[in-house]
Design an enzyme around this catalytic site. Structure first.
Site, PDB file in Angstrom:
ATOM      1  N   ARG A 182     -32.291  78.148 -26.979  1.00 18.41           N
ATOM      2  CA  ARG A 182     -31.377  77.025 -27.215  1.00 18.41           C
ATOM      3  C   ARG A 182     -30.524  76.771 -25.973  1.00 18.41           C
ATOM      4  NH1 ARG A 182     -27.101  78.186 -29.850  1.00 18.41           N
ATOM      5  NH2 ARG A 182     -28.160  79.435 -31.428  1.00 18.41           N
ATOM      6  N   ASP A 214     -27.557  52.788 -22.350  1.00 15.05           N
ATOM      7  CA  ASP A 214     -28.886  53.093 -22.881  1.00 15.05           C
ATOM      8  C   ASP A 214     -29.863  52.215 -22.100  1.00 15.05           C
ATOM      9  OD1 ASP A 214     -31.273  53.217 -24.263  1.00 15.05           O
ATOM     10  OD2 ASP A 214     -30.326  53.282 -26.244  1.00 15.05           O
ATOM     11  N   LYS A 234     -39.984  56.787 -25.255  1.00 16.27           N
ATOM     12  CA  LYS A 234     -40.530  55.497 -24.876  1.00 16.27           C
ATOM     13  C   LYS A 234     -41.170  55.556 -23.482  1.00 16.27           C
ATOM     14  CE  LYS A 234     -38.563  54.702 -28.813  1.00 16.27           C
ATOM     15  NZ  LYS A 234     -37.173  54.243 -28.925  1.00 16.27           N
ATOM     16  N   TYR A 248     -30.575  49.246 -30.524  1.00 18.23           N
ATOM     17  CA  TYR A 248     -31.595  49.870 -31.346  1.00 18.23           C
ATOM     18  C   TYR A 248     -30.999  50.092 -32.749  1.00 18.23           C
ATOM     19  CZ  TYR A 248     -34.732  53.585 -32.897  1.00 18.23           C
ATOM     20  OH  TYR A 248     -35.612  54.348 -33.604  1.00 18.23           O
TER      21      TYR A 248
HETATM   22  C1  LIG Z   1     -36.012  54.461 -29.691  1.00 15.26           C
HETATM   23  C2  LIG Z   1     -34.704  54.127 -29.141  1.00 15.26           C
HETATM   24  C3  LIG Z   1     -33.579  54.920 -29.384  1.00 15.26           C
HETATM   25  C4  LIG Z   1     -33.626  56.128 -30.292  1.00 15.26           C
HETATM   26  O1  LIG Z   1     -34.427  57.125 -29.750  1.00 15.26           O
HETATM   27  P1  LIG Z   1     -35.244  58.185 -30.642  1.00 15.26           P
HETATM   28  O2  LIG Z   1     -35.976  58.962 -29.617  1.00 15.26           O
HETATM   29  O3  LIG Z   1     -36.135  57.397 -31.571  1.00 15.26           O
HETATM   30  O4  LIG Z   1     -34.221  58.976 -31.389  1.00 15.26           O
HETATM   31  C5  LIG Z   1     -32.383  54.569 -28.786  1.00 15.26           C
HETATM   32  N1  LIG Z   1     -32.294  53.478 -27.995  1.00 15.26           N
HETATM   33  C6  LIG Z   1     -33.347  52.685 -27.740  1.00 15.26           C
HETATM   34  C7  LIG Z   1     -33.168  51.492 -26.848  1.00 15.26           C
HETATM   35  C8  LIG Z   1     -34.581  52.976 -28.302  1.00 15.26           C
HETATM   36  O5  LIG Z   1     -35.626  52.171 -28.060  1.00 15.26           O
END
Ligand SMILES: *Cc1c(COP(=O)(O)O)cnc(C)c1O
Length: 400
Positions: free
Chosen positions: A67, A191, A216, A119
């Site tokens: 961890r 983000d 992604k 998101y």
């Molecule tokens: C998918 C996504 C998230 C969340 O991420 P996870 O890996 O699914 O928890 C946050 N922000 C954006 C822009 C995303 O496309």
């Protein structure tokens, strides 16, 4: 790892391995990686272990428990940190876990100002989970920096942007909002999932934290879930490491390895995503069944100039407005574009946000922002772009 103890705090920190020379494409391939010291393996091994044997009480090699430390995870963190131009990468089991850790680390009992068109899962956490931790959130249209500033309170600790935003591809001005954040003693997190570090680097524009769902573009092959925060500030990195080790949302070694495998080709994949994204956007813009296309790379996008200033490419994410009936028929008729949530993989995907990714956003808020029932989101992959356009052409032809 040959250099496990780069600075005080030990190998928990990826700093110190961010010293690979080279430009972006070279960093993708090499940053954070050195030959494995025992065998010379050129690829960072998957250290699939929960603990490490200690030589004596208080005597170990900087690795105690998974961890806290894991060499595969650290290699992936150092790689992405270098791509974002930050000193510290802190990886998580998902993108949402990364956002939650940041909120707990810096905003406990305080206030967050966030872009409203994020998101869907981010908004759900902000609305329904952070309140339980005593954190208040105000959602704003962050295209307008004055609206962000007006929402700031004395307790505001964090500004959360998502740019380009999901699914409307709104652009927030990172540099201007960064100045707002500094003026009010708040941190700015961006983000940057839709752009990837190949197209946008928030830290260089004045953000304190660059955040990704590595699920992604960074992993890029639709086979792993993960998140990361990249920061430059040592004290902030220490605080994030502390919260992460105390709460536990770490990615496993196999997932870290898959992410690292993905980022080593990020630069090549993004070139094709950018290229195909533009092809598809231009095709849709010219089609009579399509009422509007949201893609920051198109000159008709209302923030095209800002996008060009802060991005070097526009990725493969876009959305288009059709009638509801056309949208629903179209997404079931494409053959290459697969009907699926998620994005950023090598394969093209298509979805209807109002009933899929953004179903948890209250209808009134959704419609006010423009996430209508006829809005279709495209994640354009790295196939031959001509095949993708032909696929959409045949799916739309059946609508006429
Ligand atoms: C998918 C996504 C998230 C969340 O991420 P996870 O890996 O699914 O928890 C946050 N922000 C954006 C822009 C995303 O496309």
């Amino acid at each position: 790892m040959s250099d496990p103890s780069p600075r005080e705090g030990g190998p928990e920190s990826a700093a110190g391995r961010f010293n690979t020379p080279g430009r972006f494409d070279t960093l993708c391939v090499h940053a954070g990686q050195s030959p494995e010291p025992v065998t010379g393996a050129i690829t960072t091994p998957i250290f699939q272990t929960s603990t490490y044997v200690q030589e004596g009480i208080g005597r170990h090699r900087g690795y105690e428990y998974a961890r806290l430390q894991n060499p595969t995870r650290e290699a992936s963190e150092a790689n992405i940190a270098a791509l974002e131009g930050g000193r510290h990468g802190i990886a998580f089991s998902s993108g949402l876990a990364a956002i939650e850790c940041l909120a707990k680390a810096v905003a406990g009992g305080g206030h967050i100002v966030s872009e409203e068109n994020t998101y869907g899962g981010t908004t759900r956490m902000f609305r329904q989970i952070l309140a339980r931790l005593g954190i208040k959130v105000t959602l704003v249209d962050a295209r307008d920096p004055a609206a962000v500033e007006a929402a700031i309170r004395p307790q505001t600790r964090l500004i959360h942007l998502e740019t380009p935003s999901n699914p409307l591809m709104r652009i927030a001005d990172i540099e201007t909002v960064g100045a707002v954040a500094r003026r009010h003693g708040a941190l700015l997190c961006v983000d940057s999932t839709f752009a990837s570090p190949s197209n946008q680097r928030p830290l260089a524009l004045g953000a304190d934290v660059a955040m990704h769902s590595t699920t992604k573009y960074l992993s890029g092959h639709s086979d792993v879930l993960g998140g990361i925060l990249v920061v430059d500030d040592d004290a902030l990195a220490d605080e994030l490491h502390f919260v992460r080790k105390s709460t536990g949302p770490v990615p496993g070694p196999m997932d870290s390895w898959l992410t690292l495998r993905g980022t080593r080709t990020l630069h090549l994949r993004m070139e094709r995503h950018n290229h195909n994204g533009m092809l598809v956007a231009e095709f849709l813009e010219s089609h009579p069944a399509v009422r509007a296309v949201h893609y920051p790379g198109l000159p008709v996008h209302p923030q095209h100039d800002l996008a060009r200033r802060q991005m070097t490419g526009f990725s493969g994410m876009l959305s288009a407005e059709l009638s509801r009936a056309d949208a629903e028929r179209m997404v079931e008729r494409t053959r290459l574009f697969r009907l699926a949530e998620s994005l950023g993989g090598v394969e093209s995907m298509i979805s209807i946000p109002s009933v899929m990714t953004h179903a948890s956003v209250p209808e009134e808020a959704r419609l006010r922002m423009g996430i209508t029932n006829g809005l279709v989101r495209f994640s354009v992959g790295i196939e031959d772009g001509r095949d993708l356009v032909e696929d959409l052409e045949q799916a739309l032809r059946t609508l006429e």
